[in-house]
Scaffold this active site. Structure first.
Site, short mmCIF file in Angstrom:
data_model
loop_
_atom_site.label_atom_id
_atom_site.label_comp_id
_atom_site.label_asym_id
_atom_site.label_seq_id
_atom_site.Cartn_x
_atom_site.Cartn_y
_atom_site.Cartn_z
N SER A 171 3.66 49.07 1.14
CA SER A 171 4.60 48.41 0.12
C SER A 171 4.55 49.07 -1.32
O SER A 171 3.82 49.87 -1.41
CB SER A 171 3.77 46.88 0.00
OG SER A 171 4.31 46.32 -0.96
N TYR A 228 -3.73 41.25 -1.05
CA TYR A 228 -2.63 41.88 -0.17
C TYR A 228 -2.33 43.54 -0.69
O TYR A 228 -2.15 44.30 0.17
CB TYR A 228 -1.39 41.04 -0.34
CG TYR A 228 -0.09 41.61 0.49
CD1 TYR A 228 -0.19 41.74 1.67
CD2 TYR A 228 0.68 42.22 -0.54
CE1 TYR A 228 1.11 42.29 2.31
CE2 TYR A 228 1.92 42.83 -0.05
CZ TYR A 228 2.20 42.92 1.54
OH TYR A 228 3.24 43.40 1.95
N1 LIG Z 1 9.15 41.15 3.09
C1 LIG Z 1 8.63 42.18 2.32
O1 LIG Z 1 9.18 41.96 0.96
C2 LIG Z 1 7.54 43.32 2.45
C3 LIG Z 1 7.75 44.05 1.28
C4 LIG Z 1 6.72 45.05 1.46
C5 LIG Z 1 5.88 45.41 2.79
N2 LIG Z 1 6.20 44.32 3.77
C6 LIG Z 1 5.35 44.55 4.83
O2 LIG Z 1 6.35 44.64 6.01
C7 LIG Z 1 5.66 44.39 7.30
C8 LIG Z 1 6.52 43.37 7.84
O3 LIG Z 1 6.77 42.08 7.20
P1 LIG Z 1 8.18 41.30 7.28
O4 LIG Z 1 8.86 41.11 6.07
O5 LIG Z 1 8.92 41.67 8.44
O6 LIG Z 1 7.17 39.79 7.36
P2 LIG Z 1 7.54 38.78 8.64
O7 LIG Z 1 9.07 38.46 8.62
O8 LIG Z 1 6.50 37.62 8.18
O9 LIG Z 1 7.11 39.53 9.94
C9 LIG Z 1 5.93 39.86 9.93
C10 LIG Z 1 5.77 40.29 11.43
O10 LIG Z 1 4.06 40.56 11.81
C11 LIG Z 1 3.85 39.47 12.92
N3 LIG Z 1 2.25 38.92 12.62
C12 LIG Z 1 2.02 38.41 11.29
N4 LIG Z 1 0.64 38.10 11.65
C13 LIG Z 1 0.17 38.83 13.02
C14 LIG Z 1 -0.90 38.46 13.52
N5 LIG Z 1 -1.86 38.03 13.24
N6 LIG Z 1 -1.01 39.27 14.78
C15 LIG Z 1 -0.10 39.87 15.26
N7 LIG Z 1 1.16 39.75 14.63
C16 LIG Z 1 1.33 39.27 13.56
C17 LIG Z 1 4.51 38.42 12.68
O11 LIG Z 1 4.93 37.65 14.16
P3 LIG Z 1 4.02 36.18 14.73
O12 LIG Z 1 3.87 35.29 13.64
O13 LIG Z 1 4.82 36.16 15.97
O14 LIG Z 1 2.72 36.81 15.03
C18 LIG Z 1 5.92 39.09 12.36
O15 LIG Z 1 6.40 39.61 13.61
C19 LIG Z 1 4.43 43.66 6.85
O16 LIG Z 1 3.26 44.55 7.07
C20 LIG Z 1 4.49 43.30 5.16
O17 LIG Z 1 3.33 43.36 4.59
C21 LIG Z 1 6.79 43.32 3.57
#
Ligand SMILES: NC(=O)c1ccc[n+]([C@@H]2O[C@H](COP(=O)([O-])OP(=O)(O)OC[C@H]3O[C@@H](n4cnc5c(N)ncnc54)[C@H](OP(=O)(O)O)[C@@H]3O)[C@@H](O)[C@H]2O)c1
Length: 256
Positions: free
Chosen positions: A138, A151
């Site tokens: 991130s 985080y």
């Molecule tokens: N969105 C942002 O602004 C942002 C910025 C920088 C980095 N990131 C990183 O990008 C990655 C993806 O995030 P996103 O933005 O796509 O968020 P998201 O829409 O909340 O998706 C998160 C994914 O992870 C899965 N997940 C969450 N907890 C889990 C668990 N305990 N076991 C298995 N699967 C789990 C969720 O599926 P289920 O709920 O079905 O388990 C979902 O498929 C993360 O690592 C996040 O930290 C995001």
């Protein structure tokens, strides 16, 4: 066929689902992992029908040691060519007021699970002389993140860990890429409680755009990709800001 298998964690939505879509378009068979079985099943059907690839899913809570163990076992059998360590979450608020069990789950998912999954696939990839690992870090990795302290620290762990692994693997045919997105328009911020923060309101990239850039970097074997011009500028500027100011500036970005 096995050489064309990609495993994506957190593939039920957000960045992970878009990465799965783009891997399917590149002809990869898929093994998708998350907790929501309905969303995973829907994604598998959509991607198999749309791209003629084989897809399977595993429902597992990767913040729990049992969920991790079930995936580790599968990985050893499957010999994937690509591993996308994407599953992760954050929660906003002061660390002092945070929930200890949620914190333990976050550290397990964002760091321990990612490390263990790399460890599960690397010996096979190195033996076969080919493999790609994408670890989602991130923008929060580059400075302290008050309001998202744990985080941010978990994502700071992912970045140098991935860079060091990539260096260790030089010449092996296996590479590790760290993807560092800024705000992305997914369910992440609603779940984290950061959707009204100044940083998110300044503008979020689409998950499709981040997935595209991340895969381009992965297949070019780049060690690190920082997504978005403004985010690259922000990271560059941290070099010229005294360390003691970084937390102050980052806290302002987190304000509503
Ligand atoms: N969105 C942002 O602004 C942002 C910025 C920088 C980095 N990131 C990183 O990008 C990655 C993806 O995030 P996103 O933005 O796509 O968020 P998201 O829409 O909340 O998706 C998160 C994914 O992870 C899965 N997940 C969450 N907890 C889990 C668990 N305990 N076991 C298995 N699967 C789990 C969720 O599926 P289920 O709920 O079905 O388990 C979902 O498929 C993360 O690592 C996040 O930290 C995001």
């Amino acid at each position: 066929m096995k050489q064309q298998l990609a495993v994506v964690t957190g593939a039920s939505g957000g960045i992970g689902l878009d990465i799965a879509r783009q891997l399917a378009a590149r002809g990869y068979d898929l093994f998708l992992v998350a907790r929501n079985a309905q969303d995973l099943e829907k994604a598998c059907k959509e991607l198999s029908a749309g791209h003629g690839i084989a897809s399977q899913y595993l429902t597992a809570d990767l913040s729990e040691p049992q969920g991790l163990a079930s995936l580790e076992q599968k990985l050893k059998e499957m010999e994937p060519a690509v591993l996308i360590n994407n599953a992760g979450f954050g929660t906003a608020g002061t660390f002092c007021d945070s929930d200890a069990i949620t914190n333990a789950g976050m550290m397990q998912l964002n760091m321990v699970t990612l490390v263990q999954l790399c460890h599960a696939v690397l010996p096979g990839m190195r033996k076969r002389g080919k493999g790609y690992i994408l670890n989602i870090s991130s923008l929060a990795a580059f400075q302290p993140a008050p309001g998202l302290a744990l985080y941010g620290a978990s994502k700071s762990f992912v970045l140098p860990f991935s860079e060091a692994l990539n260096h260790e693997l030089k010449g092996s045919g296996v590479s590790v890429t760290a993807s560092c997105p800024g705000p992305v328009d997914t369910g992440f911020h609603r779940r984290a409680g950061t959707e009204n923060s100044r940083l998110v309101r300044m503008g979020a990239q689409s998950s499709a755009a981040v997935a595209k850039e991340a895969l381009q970097a992965l297949f070019k074997r780049k060690p690190v990709i920082i997504h978005g011009r403004l985010n690259r500028l922000l990271v560059f500027s941290t070099r010229f800001v005294p360390r003691s100011w970084l937390a102050v500036v980052a806290a302002r970005f987190m304000q509503e």
